[in-house]
Design a protein around this motif. Structure first.
Motif, PDB file in Angstrom:
ATOM      1  N   CYS A   1      -4.482  11.957  20.397  1.00  0.00           N
ATOM      2  CA  CYS A   1      -3.130  12.400  20.753  1.00  0.00           C
ATOM      3  C   CYS A   1      -2.906  12.283  22.261  1.00  0.00           C
ATOM      4  O   CYS A   1      -1.834  11.849  22.702  1.00  0.00           O
TER       5      CYS A   1
ATOM      6  N   ILE B   1       1.575   9.882  15.594  1.00  0.00           N
ATOM      7  CA  ILE B   1       2.074  10.401  16.869  1.00  0.00           C
ATOM      8  C   ILE B   1       2.851   9.308  17.615  1.00  0.00           C
ATOM      9  O   ILE B   1       3.938   9.549  18.136  1.00  0.00           O
TER      10      ILE B   1
ATOM     11  N   VAL C   1       4.442  15.641  22.165  1.00  0.00           N
ATOM     12  CA  VAL C   1       3.205  15.461  21.395  1.00  0.00           C
ATOM     13  C   VAL C   1       2.631  16.817  20.992  1.00  0.00           C
ATOM     14  O   VAL C   1       2.152  16.987  19.864  1.00  0.00           O
TER      15      VAL C   1
ATOM     16  N   ILE D   1       1.741  17.954  17.219  1.00  0.00           N
ATOM     17  CA  ILE D   1       0.435  18.490  16.836  1.00  0.00           C
ATOM     18  C   ILE D   1       0.618  19.810  16.100  1.00  0.00           C
ATOM     19  O   ILE D   1       0.048  20.036  15.036  1.00  0.00           O
TER      20      ILE D   1
END
Length: 151
Positions: free
Chosen positions: A38, A120, A56, A60
């Motif tokens: 990530c 992502i 991001v 997550i």
């Protein structure tokens, strides 16, 4: 089909595959490699801006597979990897890719780490060249063929 639609469809497909394997993805190596992945995607262009970091981090937090782990732990690890990349991107990338490579021992986890990178990267509908490039590098670190993930 427009490129945007293909990227979105691919990310959704990868997320579905990840969700199906959720119960098998609980190891510390998977957790660390996922957060490293990530961070690589977030900093793929060599810069770590606050907006990308937040975007991001939200992805997550909302990812069902990553809910196997405490959110604070994921955030701490993600931020540590991002800080390494922000301090010196090229040198930091070497260390972060080493974290990704720790998932190599379990092929299902290794594939899941790459799938998280694709999810992502494609979440905003623009899986750009820099993002694809770091995910490809992660494939090599994990001994996986990038073609398997359309990279």
């Amino acid at each position: 089909m427009a490129l945007w639609d293909r990227v979105k469809e691919s990310a959704q497909s990868m997320q579905s595959q990840l969700t199906a394997k959720k119960n098998d993805l609980k190891s510390g190596a998977f957790r660390d490699a996922s957060m490293a992945m990530c961070a690589l995607v977030a900093a793929a262009d060599g810069e770590v801006d606050a907006a990308e970091r937040r975007r991001v981090a939200q992805l997550i937090a909302g990812n069902e597979v990553l809910s196997n782990f405490p959110a604070e732990d994921l955030q701490r690890r993600f931020n540590e990897y991002l800080d390494k990349l922000a301090a010196d991107f090229d040198f930091g990338k070497v260390g972060v890719l080493q974290e990704v490579a720790k998932a190599k021992k379990k092929p299902a986890e290794a594939r899941a780490v790459i799938q998280i990178g694709v999810v992502i990267g494609g979440a905003d509908g623009d899986f750009d060249d820099a993002e694809q490039s770091v995910v490809r590098e992660a494939c090599f670190a994990l001994g996986l063929p990038p073609q398997e993930f359309d990279l």
